[in-house]
Design an enzyme around this catalytic site. Sequence first.
Site, mmCIF file in Angstrom:
data_model
loop_
_atom_site.group_PDB
_atom_site.id
_atom_site.type_symbol
_atom_site.label_atom_id
_atom_site.label_comp_id
_atom_site.label_asym_id
_atom_site.label_seq_id
_atom_site.Cartn_x
_atom_site.Cartn_y
_atom_site.Cartn_z
ATOM 1 N N HIS A 1 47.450 12.294 -143.012
ATOM 2 C CA HIS A 1 48.746 11.627 -142.933
ATOM 3 C C HIS A 1 49.029 10.750 -144.150
ATOM 4 C CE1 HIS A 1 49.947 12.256 -138.502
ATOM 5 N NE2 HIS A 1 49.145 13.227 -138.900
ATOM 6 N N HIS B 1 43.136 21.257 -137.031
ATOM 7 C CA HIS B 1 43.025 21.238 -135.573
ATOM 8 C C HIS B 1 41.736 21.883 -135.072
ATOM 9 C CE1 HIS B 1 47.713 20.881 -135.256
ATOM 10 N NE2 HIS B 1 47.126 19.786 -135.720
#
EC number: 1.11.1.21
Length: 720
Positions: free
Chosen positions: A95, A263
């Site tokens: 992020h 993920h």
Amino acid sequence: MSENKCPVMHGSATTTENSMANMNWWPKSLSLDILHQHDHKTNPMAADFNYQDEVKKLDFVALKNDLHALMTDSQAWWPADWGHYGGLMIRLTWHAAGTYRIADGRGGAGHGSQRFAPLNSWPDNGNLDKARRLLWPIKKKYGNKLSWADLIAYAGTIAYESMGLKTFGFAFGREDIWHPEKDIYWGAEKDWLLPTDNDNSRYSGERNLENPLAAVMMGLIYVNPEGVDGKPDPLKTAQDIRETFARMAMNDEETVALTAGGHTVGKAHGNGNADLLGPEPEDADIHDQGFGWLNKAKRGIGRDTVTSGIEGAWTTHPTQWDNGYFTMLLNHEWELCKSPAGAWQWQPINIKEEDKPRDVEDPSISTMPMMTDADMAMKMDPEYRKISEHFHRDPEYFSKVFSRAWFKLTHRDMGPKVRYLGPDVPVEDLLWQDPVPTGPKDFNVAVVKKAIKETGLSISDMVTTAWDSARTFRGSDKRGGANGARIRLALQKQWAGNEPKRLASVLSVLEPIAASHGVSVADVIVLAGNLGIELAAKKAGFDVTVPFISGRGDATDEMTDNESFAVLEPLHDGYRNWLKQDFAVSAEELMLDRTQLMGLTAHEMTVLVGGMRVIGTNYAETGHGVFTERKGALTNDFFVNLTDMNYIWKPIGQNEYEICERETGKRKWTASRVDLIFGSNSVLRSYAEVYAQDDNKQKFVNDFISAWTKMMNADRFDVS
């Protein structure tokens, strides 16, 4: 005598709640703040502190060992899922780096900006404040030798290593900033996570995302994980993903690799009521000490954590690097459901008990895995599906592609490889790094300069060509600039802003000089520009020598990714008084943005524009702003005449004005908005007045040369 409400006599408002700054009173005025950010007054380090020198003293082995130890050192105040902080640290790095967008090179992990608003309080960055606090003991230990920017980028890389991935490498060298960035446009929305049809939507037409934005909503890093506008539809989400990742300079294969690799480990958190969360860090109470999203009505940690609202892990073994993501995604049918927090997600149908991930606190408890709408796009979109199946069949290939894509993600805004520091810098040169070979350094500059002078090239042609070569530089992601002389290659020599016919004529003169003297074209272009400045100064009565540093190299077409370089094409240049077309944004605002990207200050912008006007570097030799009778001489005439009240200024068309003698009405010159802003804006006028003064003619020349040299060397990261 009435009682004062406040005992402090404020010089100005110290919070934004009740302040009325100049921009509130005059919202159309031009703010120069983006040119003055990160001033030395905000920096707590000594004036001679050099992070690139300091980081070389870092004990890299000890740091890596400490980060490996941190991954499994679970803290009671924020326990690690399954006893491993890897997933959290990867999200932290993701992020930070993922805010990068290729259109203007802004965003990314290069400055540690996630510590500040707005990023530290974006909804998509929920609970990343915990990750930074977990890293604080390491930052504290290594101090000035390790920036927050490097640590945040490195934490995710070591997290992957600790879970079994062979990473591609890592480079240190990111320098911290000390207050929020003012130059980055994150969107026009006034609230978080507004749907597409809001009053300040970043979309137009069917679904055309505003430039230079990459994220689909204010407050998100990428796409909405629940679906477009929170409505699940994997094929529509795939369109958003493709657009967003392309704007981050990623292709389809890199997109699938990054999505799947991100993920493969960790989990999403939504086991609770999101309405019970406290405010984000910037709005938290003072006693919360910058800790946001506190769940004060419940335990709120471990299995009860709420972050995105989506709940669950993607894989069976969320703390190890494997191919489990594709096995889970492709080997099951999926159905829509809602998380305990009410978020849309997908769950597998008829999954075997042994394929379920364990509870983060109790390994005897199994939990249901999930996929977001973005994950389902990797299965439902035909192109993404092909890539996913390839990765599933060949785990080794997937790991290789991911590790390279991760390196690209975390280093895209660092610029050329010469800026990379540390023991794990990959040897391989990568195309997206815009490689430039080292050029010859030991040559007789005077002899080459003499050869250029004897060609009879005009001052305007020499200065203009050097400027056009250098102006592509972006301080945001350290791309572009004069080094490499890519202005002579297939893509850039056809750019409208480079005046292809004029450029070809100049290059036909300069390239043979470079070849005959064994020097790079890049150096000859800059040296010619310097010569032009010296000749212009001599015409004004000043004998000067413009500083020159040799060693630029010449890039080739094979070293150049044309698609990636296309975003560097100038569509406007206030310094040459040129707009490719009319834009909704004013010409002076466009110049300000370009100035910030080039790393120039307001007074450097002022002196360069004034000097280039009188030298005669306007696009297509237009007369706008050439306020002088001595064109070609480096005089301060632009400022003298701009500030002279014997003249009056009249609009005669869009972005076009005429300057007339006040008494007779006789037309004297013409101008653009970019010219007039230096007399209209009060701050810029104050600089213009300095350069118009009778005693500052020498200062004007000196300052012009200083700013010019700064631009010519902006991309010379190979020299101190």
